[in-house]
Design a protein around this motif. Sequence first.
Motif, PDB file in Angstrom:
ATOM      1  N   VAL A 277      12.485  13.350   1.957  1.00 47.80           N
ATOM      2  CA  VAL A 277      13.159  12.109   1.553  1.00 47.80           C
ATOM      3  C   VAL A 277      12.084  11.016   1.634  1.00 47.80           C
ATOM      4  O   VAL A 277      11.974  10.314   2.632  1.00 47.80           O
ATOM      5  CB  VAL A 277      14.351  11.791   2.498  1.00 47.80           C
ATOM      6  CG1 VAL A 277      15.097  10.560   2.019  1.00 47.80           C
ATOM      7  CG2 VAL A 277      15.282  12.976   2.625  1.00 47.80           C
ATOM      8  N   ASP A 278      11.257  10.904   0.581  1.00 46.27           N
ATOM      9  CA  ASP A 278      10.104  10.019   0.701  1.00 46.27           C
ATOM     10  C   ASP A 278       9.768   9.240  -0.565  1.00 46.27           C
ATOM     11  O   ASP A 278       8.649   8.757  -0.731  1.00 46.27           O
ATOM     12  CB  ASP A 278       8.885  10.823   1.145  1.00 46.27           C
ATOM     13  CG  ASP A 278       8.351  11.757   0.073  1.00 46.27           C
ATOM     14  OD1 ASP A 278       8.990  11.891  -0.987  1.00 46.27           O
ATOM     15  OD2 ASP A 278       7.283  12.352   0.307  1.00 46.27           O
ATOM     16  N   SER A 279      10.698   9.103  -1.484  1.00 45.26           N
ATOM     17  CA  SER A 279      10.478   8.358  -2.735  1.00 45.26           C
ATOM     18  C   SER A 279       9.312   8.903  -3.548  1.00 45.26           C
ATOM     19  O   SER A 279       8.697   8.198  -4.326  1.00 45.26           O
ATOM     20  CB  SER A 279      10.271   6.866  -2.459  1.00 45.26           C
ATOM     21  OG  SER A 279      11.425   6.318  -1.893  1.00 45.26           O
ATOM     22  N   GLY A 280       8.988  10.173  -3.343  1.00 43.28           N
ATOM     23  CA  GLY A 280       7.945  10.818  -4.114  1.00 43.28           C
ATOM     24  C   GLY A 280       6.542  10.644  -3.587  1.00 43.28           C
ATOM     25  O   GLY A 280       5.579  10.865  -4.324  1.00 43.28           O
ATOM     26  N   VAL A 281       6.377  10.281  -2.334  1.00 41.40           N
ATOM     27  CA  VAL A 281       5.033  10.143  -1.759  1.00 41.40           C
ATOM     28  C   VAL A 281       4.287  11.478  -1.830  1.00 41.40           C
ATOM     29  O   VAL A 281       3.106  11.532  -2.138  1.00 41.40           O
ATOM     30  CB  VAL A 281       5.089   9.641  -0.303  1.00 41.40           C
ATOM     31  CG1 VAL A 281       3.725   9.687   0.360  1.00 41.40           C
ATOM     32  CG2 VAL A 281       5.637   8.228  -0.260  1.00 41.40           C
ATOM     33  N   ASN A 282       4.977  12.562  -1.578  1.00 37.88           N
ATOM     34  CA  ASN A 282       4.351  13.887  -1.568  1.00 37.88           C
ATOM     35  C   ASN A 282       4.577  14.650  -2.858  1.00 37.88           C
ATOM     36  O   ASN A 282       4.475  15.871  -2.899  1.00 37.88           O
ATOM     37  CB  ASN A 282       4.887  14.704  -0.390  1.00 37.88           C
ATOM     38  CG  ASN A 282       4.405  14.139   0.923  1.00 37.88           C
ATOM     39  OD1 ASN A 282       3.220  14.008   1.137  1.00 37.88           O
ATOM     40  ND2 ASN A 282       5.323  13.782   1.783  1.00 37.88           N
ATOM     41  N   ALA A 283       4.883  13.939  -3.936  1.00 44.76           N
ATOM     42  CA  ALA A 283       5.153  14.621  -5.219  1.00 44.76           C
ATOM     43  C   ALA A 283       3.891  15.122  -5.855  1.00 44.76           C
ATOM     44  O   ALA A 283       2.829  14.685  -5.642  1.00 44.76           O
ATOM     45  CB  ALA A 283       5.876  13.672  -6.159  1.00 44.76           C
TER      46      ALA A 283
ATOM     47  N   ALA B 249       0.834  -1.208   0.000  1.00 45.40           N
ATOM     48  CA  ALA B 249       0.000   0.000   0.000  1.00 45.40           C
ATOM     49  C   ALA B 249       0.865   1.254   0.000  1.00 45.40           C
ATOM     50  O   ALA B 249       0.576   2.218  -0.714  1.00 45.40           O
ATOM     51  CB  ALA B 249      -0.931  -0.006   1.208  1.00 45.40           C
ATOM     52  N   GLN B 250       1.941   1.258   0.786  1.00 44.92           N
ATOM     53  CA  GLN B 250       2.824   2.419   0.817  1.00 44.92           C
ATOM     54  C   GLN B 250       3.544   2.596  -0.510  1.00 44.92           C
ATOM     55  O   GLN B 250       3.675   3.720  -0.999  1.00 44.92           O
ATOM     56  CB  GLN B 250       3.812   2.296   1.966  1.00 44.92           C
ATOM     57  CG  GLN B 250       3.151   2.497   3.314  1.00 44.92           C
ATOM     58  CD  GLN B 250       4.134   2.521   4.461  1.00 44.92           C
ATOM     59  OE1 GLN B 250       5.320   2.228   4.312  1.00 44.92           O
ATOM     60  NE2 GLN B 250       3.644   2.877   5.636  1.00 44.92           N
ATOM     61  N   ARG B 251       3.991   1.513  -1.122  1.00 43.79           N
ATOM     62  CA  ARG B 251       4.659   1.618  -2.424  1.00 43.79           C
ATOM     63  C   ARG B 251       3.715   2.174  -3.489  1.00 43.79           C
ATOM     64  O   ARG B 251       4.145   2.858  -4.413  1.00 43.79           O
ATOM     65  CB  ARG B 251       5.197   0.258  -2.866  1.00 43.79           C
ATOM     66  CG  ARG B 251       6.532  -0.048  -2.288  1.00 43.79           C
ATOM     67  CD  ARG B 251       7.162  -1.258  -2.999  1.00 43.79           C
ATOM     68  NE  ARG B 251       8.266  -1.735  -2.194  1.00 43.79           N
ATOM     69  CZ  ARG B 251       8.159  -2.573  -1.161  1.00 43.79           C
ATOM     70  NH1 ARG B 251       6.994  -3.076  -0.829  1.00 43.79           N
ATOM     71  NH2 ARG B 251       9.222  -2.926  -0.472  1.00 43.79           N
ATOM     72  N   GLY B 252       2.436   1.890  -3.358  1.00 46.09           N
ATOM     73  CA  GLY B 252       1.451   2.408  -4.306  1.00 46.09           C
ATOM     74  C   GLY B 252       1.340   3.920  -4.283  1.00 46.09           C
ATOM     75  O   GLY B 252       0.840   4.521  -5.232  1.00 46.09           O
TER      76      GLY B 252
END
Length: 67
Positions: free
Chosen positions: A61-67, A23-26
């Motif tokens: 630093v969040d792999s684009g979660v907040n992009a 779910a987080q990777r999604g």
Amino acid sequence: ANIIHPGPTNTDMNPADGQMSDAQRGLMAIPSYSQPDDTAGLVAWLAGPEARVVTGAEFTVDSGVNA
């Protein structure tokens, strides 16, 4: 002061292969958990002489979660 906003990080409390990991990777633009060293490297840089004039900045630093 500077702020670091970490995202999903592979730790004992939030493992990259844990129950909520898919779910987080999604939510990520780069579907990969950060490693603790990813955030630690930024902290070390901010504490070092190279960042002596950096102030009032926010780093995500969040792999684009907040992009």
